[in-house]
Design a protein around this motif. Structure first.
Motif, PDB file in Angstrom:
ATOM      1  N   SER A 138       0.709  -1.171  -0.023  1.00  0.00           N
ATOM      2  CA  SER A 138       0.086  -0.119  -0.043  1.00  0.00           C
ATOM      3  C   SER A 138       0.967   1.324  -0.059  1.00  0.00           C
ATOM      4  N   GLY A 139       2.086   0.843   0.271  1.00  0.00           N
ATOM      5  CA  GLY A 139       2.971   2.164   0.214  1.00  0.00           C
ATOM      6  C   GLY A 139       3.443   2.342  -1.206  1.00  0.00           C
ATOM      7  N   SER A 140       3.774   3.379  -1.659  1.00  0.00           N
ATOM      8  CA  SER A 140       4.079   3.711  -3.286  1.00  0.00           C
ATOM      9  C   SER A 140       5.184   3.066  -3.758  1.00  0.00           C
ATOM     10  N   VAL A 141       5.147   2.896  -5.087  1.00  0.00           N
ATOM     11  CA  VAL A 141       6.289   2.095  -5.828  1.00  0.00           C
ATOM     12  C   VAL A 141       7.463   2.979  -5.472  1.00  0.00           C
ATOM     13  N   ASP A 142       7.450   4.119  -5.543  1.00  0.00           N
ATOM     14  CA  ASP A 142       8.751   4.786  -5.103  1.00  0.00           C
ATOM     15  C   ASP A 142       9.134   4.620  -3.730  1.00  0.00           C
ATOM     16  N   ALA A 143       8.200   4.385  -2.475  1.00  0.00           N
ATOM     17  CA  ALA A 143       8.720   4.118  -1.245  1.00  0.00           C
ATOM     18  C   ALA A 143       9.112   2.688  -1.055  1.00  0.00           C
ATOM     19  N   GLN A 144       8.655   1.858  -2.119  1.00  0.00           N
ATOM     20  CA  GLN A 144       9.111   0.602  -2.006  1.00  0.00           C
ATOM     21  C   GLN A 144      10.623   0.320  -2.677  1.00  0.00           C
ATOM     22  N   LYS A 145      10.727   1.104  -3.661  1.00  0.00           N
ATOM     23  CA  LYS A 145      12.259   1.249  -4.381  1.00  0.00           C
ATOM     24  C   LYS A 145      13.223   1.840  -3.266  1.00  0.00           C
ATOM     25  N   LEU A 146      12.691   2.941  -2.404  1.00  0.00           N
ATOM     26  CA  LEU A 146      13.671   3.443  -1.601  1.00  0.00           C
ATOM     27  C   LEU A 146      13.972   2.498  -0.521  1.00  0.00           C
ATOM     28  N   LEU A 147      13.041   1.559   0.103  1.00  0.00           N
ATOM     29  CA  LEU A 147      13.114   0.659   0.921  1.00  0.00           C
ATOM     30  C   LEU A 147      14.090  -0.514   0.678  1.00  0.00           C
ATOM     31  N   PHE A 148      14.122  -0.982  -0.633  1.00  0.00           N
ATOM     32  CA  PHE A 148      14.557  -2.023  -1.100  1.00  0.00           C
ATOM     33  C   PHE A 148      15.994  -1.606  -1.653  1.00  0.00           C
ATOM     34  N   GLY A 149      16.032  -0.351  -1.999  1.00  0.00           N
ATOM     35  CA  GLY A 149      17.163   0.330  -2.584  1.00  0.00           C
ATOM     36  C   GLY A 149      18.212   0.673  -1.347  1.00  0.00           C
ATOM     37  N   HIS A 150      17.940   1.149  -0.381  1.00  0.00           N
ATOM     38  CA  HIS A 150      18.734   1.713   0.870  1.00  0.00           C
ATOM     39  C   HIS A 150      18.508   0.446   1.945  1.00  0.00           C
ATOM     40  N   SER A 151      18.490  -0.806   1.497  1.00  0.00           N
ATOM     41  CA  SER A 151      18.226  -1.799   2.628  1.00  0.00           C
ATOM     42  C   SER A 151      19.473  -2.139   3.519  1.00  0.00           C
ATOM     43  N   ASP A 152      19.315  -2.850   4.460  1.00  0.00           N
ATOM     44  CA  ASP A 152      20.653  -3.220   5.272  1.00  0.00           C
ATOM     45  C   ASP A 152      21.413  -4.366   4.765  1.00  0.00           C
ATOM     46  N   ARG A 166      -2.222   2.141  -6.821  1.00  0.00           N
ATOM     47  CA  ARG A 166      -2.635   2.600  -8.115  1.00  0.00           C
ATOM     48  C   ARG A 166      -3.194   1.154  -8.921  1.00  0.00           C
ATOM     49  N   THR A 167      -2.654   0.320  -8.793  1.00  0.00           N
ATOM     50  CA  THR A 167      -2.957  -1.157  -9.256  1.00  0.00           C
ATOM     51  C   THR A 167      -4.621  -1.524  -8.590  1.00  0.00           C
ATOM     52  N   GLY A 168      -5.001  -1.026  -7.582  1.00  0.00           N
ATOM     53  CA  GLY A 168      -5.889  -1.321  -6.744  1.00  0.00           C
ATOM     54  C   GLY A 168      -5.725  -1.528  -5.333  1.00  0.00           C
ATOM     55  N   ASN A 169      -6.950  -1.973  -4.568  1.00  0.00           N
ATOM     56  CA  ASN A 169      -7.033  -1.871  -3.280  1.00  0.00           C
ATOM     57  C   ASN A 169      -6.347  -3.411  -3.091  1.00  0.00           C
ATOM     58  N   LYS A 170      -5.721  -3.504  -1.863  1.00  0.00           N
ATOM     59  CA  LYS A 170      -4.964  -4.781  -1.787  1.00  0.00           C
ATOM     60  C   LYS A 170      -5.950  -5.802  -1.066  1.00  0.00           C
ATOM     61  N   LEU A 171      -7.043  -5.211  -0.945  1.00  0.00           N
ATOM     62  CA  LEU A 171      -8.125  -6.190  -0.257  1.00  0.00           C
ATOM     63  C   LEU A 171      -9.202  -6.610  -1.441  1.00  0.00           C
ATOM     64  N   ASP A 172      -9.002  -6.314  -2.623  1.00  0.00           N
ATOM     65  CA  ASP A 172      -9.975  -6.437  -3.602  1.00  0.00           C
ATOM     66  C   ASP A 172      -9.248  -7.432  -4.626  1.00  0.00           C
ATOM     67  N   LYS A 173     -10.185  -8.445  -5.024  1.00  0.00           N
ATOM     68  CA  LYS A 173      -9.535  -9.342  -6.048  1.00  0.00           C
ATOM     69  C   LYS A 173      -9.259  -8.816  -7.175  1.00  0.00           C
ATOM     70  N   LEU A 177      -4.625 -12.642   1.084  1.00  0.00           N
ATOM     71  CA  LEU A 177      -4.748 -13.897   0.898  1.00  0.00           C
ATOM     72  C   LEU A 177      -5.925 -14.160  -0.011  1.00  0.00           C
ATOM     73  N   LYS A 178      -7.071 -13.881   1.047  1.00  0.00           N
ATOM     74  CA  LYS A 178      -8.321 -14.297   0.184  1.00  0.00           C
ATOM     75  C   LYS A 178      -8.465 -13.488  -1.079  1.00  0.00           C
ATOM     76  N   ALA A 179      -8.160 -12.175  -1.092  1.00  0.00           N
ATOM     77  CA  ALA A 179      -8.372 -11.337  -2.500  1.00  0.00           C
ATOM     78  C   ALA A 179      -7.587 -12.045  -3.627  1.00  0.00           C
ATOM     79  N   ALA A 180      -6.240 -12.352  -3.098  1.00  0.00           N
ATOM     80  CA  ALA A 180      -5.458 -13.149  -4.186  1.00  0.00           C
ATOM     81  C   ALA A 180      -5.973 -14.528  -4.661  1.00  0.00           C
ATOM     82  N   GLU A 181      -6.477 -14.972  -3.766  1.00  0.00           N
ATOM     83  CA  GLU A 181      -6.879 -16.393  -3.757  1.00  0.00           C
ATOM     84  C   GLU A 181      -8.301 -16.463  -4.941  1.00  0.00           C
TER      85      GLU A 181
END
Length: 226
Positions: free
Chosen positions: A127-141, A156-163, A190-194
């Motif tokens: 639910s964090g933005s793509v940019d935030a994810q890239k920062l997290l994984f880009g500056h990881s320990d 932007r792809t959709g709510n994580k609780l929606d199929k 997991l329910k939504a992904a399933e």
């Protein structure tokens, strides 16, 4: 046919929820007002502030008031795009200044290297933005992990609780749902992904939380595709 791609959730799955709640969120709340003051003429920041005024139904809110609204939303953990975008920009500044490093569980750092060597595709969905994810994984320990990902998805792809969000991901990466494994700590995700047809596995970092319905792992070490 087998698994061809793995999609991982971030908070609680690849990164400790405490890092987000005790380091990232408070930092963004602390510097929000100062950041908006300095950056209000940046078109993206200006656009986000307009968005905040619209969502809050306060068209005349000044910069200080917009900052107040955003800090309140951080406290409520609101999943709204302008907040997520601004937090991403603020965290970029924080990572750049070395205020903190992105916490990633060591077992995931090892696992993503292993998955890529097996020819599997790896994506993150947060639910964090793509940019935030890239920062997290880009500056990881564990150093810069961004090269190991095939892509990232956010609200932007959709709510994580929606199929539908998971169906959108399936279409974007052009695989069948049964070729995709989604790993998250949250049962509702997991329910939504399933429901969208994906294979699912629940990450349970704390053995006190048990659900029983999903296949459970306590570490990425337990996910083998050899």
């Amino acid at each position: 046919m087998g698994i061809r791609a793995i999609i991982v959730d971030t908070a609680g799955t690849t990164t400790d929820l405490n890092f987000i709640q005790e380091t990232l969120f408070p930092y963004s709340a602390k510097v929000m007002a100062e950041f908006l003051n300095e950056q209000q003429h940046n078109p993206l920041v200006d656009y986000c502030m307009s968005d905040v005024r619209d969502i809050a139904l306060e068209p005349d809110a000044d910069v200080a008031r917009v900052a107040e609204i955003l800090v309140q939303w951080i406290g409520e953990d609101r999943k709204v795009t302008p907040l997520k975008t601004l937090q991403g920009l603020i965290w970029k500044q924080g990572y750049g200044k070395g205020e903190f490093k992105g916490h990633i569980y060591p077992d995931f750092i090892e696992a993503i290297k292993r998955y890529r060597s097996l020819g599997l595709r790896v994506y993150s969905f947060s639910s964090g933005s793509v940019d935030a994810q890239k920062l997290l994984f880009g500056h990881s320990d564990g150093g810069d992990l961004t090269e190991l990902f095939n892509g990232h998805f956010d609200t932007r792809t959709g709510n994580k609780l929606d199929k539908q969000a998971y169906s959108n991901i399936v279409n974007t990466i052009s695989l069948t749902p049964r070729q995709i494994l989604f790993v998250s700590d949250l049962v509702d995700e997991l329910k939504a992904a399933e429901a969208a047809g994906m294979i699912t596995t629940q990450m349970v970092r704390d053995s006190a939380i048990r659900t029983g319905k999903y296949r459970i792992i306590q570490s990425f070490d337990e996910l083998n595709f050899d």
